[in-house]
Design a protein around this motif. Structure first.
Motif, PDB file in Angstrom:
ATOM      1  N   LEU A   9       0.809  -1.225  -0.020  1.00  0.00           N
ATOM      2  CA  LEU A   9      -0.102  -0.066   0.005  1.00  0.00           C
ATOM      3  C   LEU A   9       0.899   1.205   0.145  1.00  0.00           C
ATOM      4  O   LEU A   9       2.064   1.292   0.615  1.00  0.00           O
ATOM      5  CB  LEU A   9      -0.920   0.125   1.084  1.00  0.00           C
ATOM      6  CG  LEU A   9      -2.198  -1.108   1.230  1.00  0.00           C
ATOM      7  CD1 LEU A   9      -1.755  -2.159   2.030  1.00  0.00           C
ATOM      8  CD2 LEU A   9      -3.500  -0.415   1.430  1.00  0.00           C
ATOM      9  N   LYS A  10       0.264   2.093  -0.546  1.00  0.00           N
ATOM     10  CA  LYS A  10       1.206   3.528  -0.850  1.00  0.00           C
ATOM     11  C   LYS A  10       1.046   4.428   0.306  1.00  0.00           C
ATOM     12  O   LYS A  10      -0.281   4.644   1.050  1.00  0.00           O
ATOM     13  CB  LYS A  10       0.482   4.316  -1.948  1.00  0.00           C
ATOM     14  CG  LYS A  10       1.106   4.133  -3.527  1.00  0.00           C
ATOM     15  CD  LYS A  10       0.684   5.135  -4.512  1.00  0.00           C
ATOM     16  CE  LYS A  10      -0.570   5.703  -4.597  1.00  0.00           C
ATOM     17  NZ  LYS A  10      -1.406   5.007  -5.198  1.00  0.00           N
ATOM     18  N   GLY A  19     -11.375   1.911   2.362  1.00  0.00           N
ATOM     19  CA  GLY A  19     -11.268   1.162   1.282  1.00  0.00           C
ATOM     20  C   GLY A  19     -10.164   0.182   1.094  1.00  0.00           C
ATOM     21  O   GLY A  19     -10.210  -0.740   0.612  1.00  0.00           O
ATOM     22  N   ALA A  24      -8.278  -4.430   0.377  1.00  0.00           N
ATOM     23  CA  ALA A  24      -7.010  -5.223   0.002  1.00  0.00           C
ATOM     24  C   ALA A  24      -6.295  -5.903   1.264  1.00  0.00           C
ATOM     25  O   ALA A  24      -5.921  -7.154   1.011  1.00  0.00           O
ATOM     26  CB  ALA A  24      -5.998  -4.196  -0.709  1.00  0.00           C
ATOM     27  N   TYR A 132       4.302   4.050 -13.489  1.00  0.00           N
ATOM     28  CA  TYR A 132       3.875   3.203 -12.202  1.00  0.00           C
ATOM     29  C   TYR A 132       3.564   1.785 -12.474  1.00  0.00           C
ATOM     30  O   TYR A 132       4.004   0.891 -11.485  1.00  0.00           O
ATOM     31  CB  TYR A 132       2.777   4.239 -11.497  1.00  0.00           C
ATOM     32  CG  TYR A 132       1.896   3.731 -10.421  1.00  0.00           C
ATOM     33  CD1 TYR A 132       2.181   4.410  -9.292  1.00  0.00           C
ATOM     34  CD2 TYR A 132       0.975   2.706 -10.638  1.00  0.00           C
ATOM     35  CE1 TYR A 132       1.278   4.181  -8.083  1.00  0.00           C
ATOM     36  CE2 TYR A 132       0.302   2.273  -9.292  1.00  0.00           C
ATOM     37  CZ  TYR A 132       0.592   2.816  -8.389  1.00  0.00           C
ATOM     38  OH  TYR A 132      -0.034   2.636  -7.037  1.00  0.00           O
ATOM     39  N   GLY A 151      -7.857  -4.147  -4.881  1.00  0.00           N
ATOM     40  CA  GLY A 151      -9.072  -3.481  -5.161  1.00  0.00           C
ATOM     41  C   GLY A 151      -9.403  -3.470  -6.683  1.00  0.00           C
ATOM     42  O   GLY A 151      -8.313  -3.750  -7.367  1.00  0.00           O
ATOM     43  N   ASP A 153      -9.718  -1.418  -8.664  1.00  0.00           N
ATOM     44  CA  ASP A 153      -8.801  -0.503  -9.522  1.00  0.00           C
ATOM     45  C   ASP A 153      -7.348  -0.732  -9.722  1.00  0.00           C
ATOM     46  O   ASP A 153      -6.589  -0.178 -10.613  1.00  0.00           O
ATOM     47  CB  ASP A 153      -8.724   0.854  -8.779  1.00  0.00           C
ATOM     48  CG  ASP A 153      -8.074   0.755  -7.249  1.00  0.00           C
ATOM     49  OD1 ASP A 153      -7.971  -0.223  -6.748  1.00  0.00           O
ATOM     50  OD2 ASP A 153      -7.873   1.929  -6.592  1.00  0.00           O
ATOM     51  N   ALA A 188     -14.556  -5.296  -3.899  1.00  0.00           N
ATOM     52  CA  ALA A 188     -13.952  -4.720  -4.860  1.00  0.00           C
ATOM     53  C   ALA A 188     -13.778  -3.481  -5.094  1.00  0.00           C
ATOM     54  O   ALA A 188     -12.697  -2.697  -5.064  1.00  0.00           O
ATOM     55  CB  ALA A 188     -14.272  -5.460  -6.282  1.00  0.00           C
ATOM     56  N   THR A 189     -14.989  -2.647  -4.764  1.00  0.00           N
ATOM     57  CA  THR A 189     -14.761  -1.229  -4.541  1.00  0.00           C
ATOM     58  C   THR A 189     -15.684  -0.594  -3.664  1.00  0.00           C
ATOM     59  O   THR A 189     -16.982  -0.625  -3.580  1.00  0.00           O
ATOM     60  CB  THR A 189     -15.277  -0.615  -6.028  1.00  0.00           C
ATOM     61  OG1 THR A 189     -14.673  -1.078  -7.204  1.00  0.00           O
ATOM     62  CG2 THR A 189     -15.221   0.877  -5.970  1.00  0.00           C
ATOM     63  N   ILE A 190     -14.841  -0.235  -2.585  1.00  0.00           N
ATOM     64  CA  ILE A 190     -15.763   0.302  -1.321  1.00  0.00           C
ATOM     65  C   ILE A 190     -16.163   1.607  -1.641  1.00  0.00           C
ATOM     66  O   ILE A 190     -15.407   2.525  -2.320  1.00  0.00           O
ATOM     67  CB  ILE A 190     -14.826   0.175  -0.206  1.00  0.00           C
ATOM     68  CG1 ILE A 190     -14.208  -1.079   0.044  1.00  0.00           C
ATOM     69  CG2 ILE A 190     -15.364   0.896   1.221  1.00  0.00           C
ATOM     70  CD1 ILE A 190     -15.157  -2.061   0.499  1.00  0.00           C
ATOM     71  N   LYS A 197     -16.102   5.889  -5.660  1.00  0.00           N
ATOM     72  CA  LYS A 197     -15.241   5.091  -5.154  1.00  0.00           C
ATOM     73  C   LYS A 197     -14.585   5.779  -3.871  1.00  0.00           C
ATOM     74  O   LYS A 197     -13.933   7.061  -4.026  1.00  0.00           O
ATOM     75  CB  LYS A 197     -14.286   4.676  -6.248  1.00  0.00           C
ATOM     76  CG  LYS A 197     -13.048   3.632  -5.533  1.00  0.00           C
ATOM     77  CD  LYS A 197     -12.011   3.738  -6.594  1.00  0.00           C
ATOM     78  CE  LYS A 197     -10.625   4.156  -5.903  1.00  0.00           C
ATOM     79  NZ  LYS A 197      -9.597   4.002  -6.645  1.00  0.00           N
TER      80      LYS A 197
HETATM   81  P1  AMP Z   1      -3.342   2.518  -2.743  1.00  0.00           P
HETATM   82  O1  AMP Z   1      -3.883   3.526  -1.806  1.00  0.00           O
HETATM   83  O2  AMP Z   1      -3.580   2.883  -4.305  1.00  0.00           O
HETATM   84  O3  AMP Z   1      -2.032   2.151  -2.631  1.00  0.00           O
HETATM   85  O4  AMP Z   1      -4.296   1.162  -2.559  1.00  0.00           O
HETATM   86  C1  AMP Z   1      -4.158   0.178  -1.869  1.00  0.00           C
HETATM   87  C2  AMP Z   1      -5.033  -0.734  -2.006  1.00  0.00           C
HETATM   88  O5  AMP Z   1      -6.283  -0.579  -1.821  1.00  0.00           O
HETATM   89  C3  AMP Z   1      -4.861  -1.239  -3.725  1.00  0.00           C
HETATM   90  O6  AMP Z   1      -5.060  -2.580  -3.716  1.00  0.00           O
HETATM   91  C4  AMP Z   1      -6.435  -0.698  -4.049  1.00  0.00           C
HETATM   92  O7  AMP Z   1      -6.976  -1.398  -4.943  1.00  0.00           O
HETATM   93  C5  AMP Z   1      -7.089  -0.640  -2.960  1.00  0.00           C
HETATM   94  N1  AMP Z   1      -8.161   0.075  -2.829  1.00  0.00           N
HETATM   95  C6  AMP Z   1      -8.102   1.590  -2.784  1.00  0.00           C
HETATM   96  N2  AMP Z   1      -9.202   2.101  -2.503  1.00  0.00           N
HETATM   97  C7  AMP Z   1     -10.227   1.266  -2.562  1.00  0.00           C
HETATM   98  C8  AMP Z   1     -11.527   1.062  -2.725  1.00  0.00           C
HETATM   99  N3  AMP Z   1     -12.305   2.185  -2.750  1.00  0.00           N
HETATM  100  N4  AMP Z   1     -12.328   0.033  -2.671  1.00  0.00           N
HETATM  101  C9  AMP Z   1     -11.487  -1.218  -2.872  1.00  0.00           C
HETATM  102  N5  AMP Z   1     -10.245  -0.983  -2.653  1.00  0.00           N
HETATM  103  C10 AMP Z   1      -9.478  -0.097  -2.621  1.00  0.00           C
END
Ligand code: AMP
Length: 328
Positions: A9-10, A19, A24, A132, A151, A153, A188-190, A197
């Motif tokens: 995660l970032k 989410g 995830a 990226y 997720g 996305d 999958a999408t919260i 989203k």
């Molecule tokens: P990131 O903040 O982009 O690093 O996201 C980390 C993880 O959280 C990734 O696997 C994304 O797909 C997941 N993720 C981020 N936002 C959502 C959301 N609204 N619903 C489901 N998964 C999410």
């Protein structure tokens, strides 16, 4: 070979939101309980975070927060390798190799690039943002990951990692395991407070570390329709339900659905119920988080570095030999 499960995660915000958690990281934690023989890898995606965060103090602070959150939400550091890819040179090295094997058109079709484009001008985006997904493919392929819980996305990015792995294997011989995205349809999408989203960049999120006052304020902000109290409501169309159900047991969820359908439920009551459940779910996570020190997570990373470095180095050495970089 033992099955490997990997995600990351970032650190681009002050914390993680629900989410990230339900989409995830919770599916990842669940697997650590069910997949007894698998190996688990969880990385700090700070090299991805650097696409947006250029202030060193903030990047460091957010990185430590994510690491502490990993522990607070129940990741078992004895079962999961938690590590910092910025300290493992093979990530940047494989990123270079894969970027030379990827055409611009592929990257132009990626959601991460299109989303960033939608928010600004193409000429002002960093090259790191553009490619990226290449770094993400390197993060995954270095460890021969079988499964990548993400997720919705991120589905396209894992598919690109599959494609580039297959392309490399065809051209240079079997080298990389082809990974599979693991996307749990239910989460999958919260949904965010406004019904879109949930995302840090939309500022429509509920944070794992939000205090009670903030939680209450945010729950009150959840967008609803104009149905009267008496009217029957479809729970699947209600943002309060969609967010609230994440914190319920299956039995509580069934009872809630009935209440929505029966009519007589006000959005005020629905929000109060959601707030209570959410607060009770998040309180122990927050308590644990505040008890973890920076030193504890720094020590944990240091403990894992040599093992992770060994796996990654072995893979990049193989790649360098196959592509003709190694001369001996
Ligand atoms: P990131 O903040 O982009 O690093 O996201 C980390 C993880 O959280 C990734 O696997 C994304 O797909 C997941 N993720 C981020 N936002 C959502 C959301 N609204 N619903 C489901 N998964 C999410």
């Amino acid at each position: 070979m033992t099955k490997r499960i990997l995600t990351g995660l970032k650190p681009t915000g002050e914390q993680l939101h629900i989410g990230n958690y339900f989409g995830a990281i919770k599916p990842f934690i669940d697997l650590t309980h069910t997949e007894k023989d698998a190996e688990f890898f969880l990385f700090l995606a700070n090299m991805h975070g650097f696409t947006q965060l250029h202030d060193p103090k903030t990047l460091k602070e957010y990185s430590l927060t994510i690491l502490k959150l990993y522990l607070a939400i129940g990741i078992n550091p004895n079962k999961v390798f938690i590590y910092n890819p910025a300290e493992i040179p093979a990530h940047a090295q494989l990123n270079r190799v894969l970027s030379c094997l990827t055409i611009m058109g592929t990257m132009e079709r990626m959601h991460s690039y299109k989303d960033a484009l939608a928010k600004g001008k193409a000429g002002e985006l960093s090259v790191g943002t553009f490619n990226y997904p290449v770094l993400m493919a390197a993060d995954i392929l270095l460890y021969d990951a079988d499964l990548v819980p993400v997720g919705q996305d991120q589905k396209q990015h894992v598919e690109y990692a599959r494609d580039i792995a297959e392309k490399f294997n065809r051209q240079y011989g079997e080298t990389f395991k082809v990974p599979h995205p693991l996307i749990n349809r239910e989460v999958a999408t919260i949904t965010g407070l406004d019904g879109r989203k949930m995302s840090k960049s939309y500022n429509n999120y509920i944070g794992l570390l939000d205090d009670e006052k903030t939680l209450l304020k945010k729950v009150k902000q959840i967008a609803t329709d104009t149905k009267t109290v008496e009217e029957s409501k479809n729970p699947d169309e209600c943002n309060v339900y969609k967010i609230g159900k994440l914190f319920l047991t299956p039995e509580e969820d069934q009872a809630r659905r009935k209440k929505y359908l029966a009519g007589g439920l006000s959005y005020k009551e629905a929000k109060e119920y959601t707030f209570e459940k959410m607060r009770n779910y998040l309180a122990p996570i927050q308590k644990k988080y505040h008890a973890i020190s920076d030193e504890e997570v720094i020590h944990m990373l240091a403990k894992n570095t040599s093992h992770i470095q060994e796996i990654a180095q072995k893979k990049i050495t193989e790649v360098y030999k196959k592509i003709g970089f190694t001369l001996s």
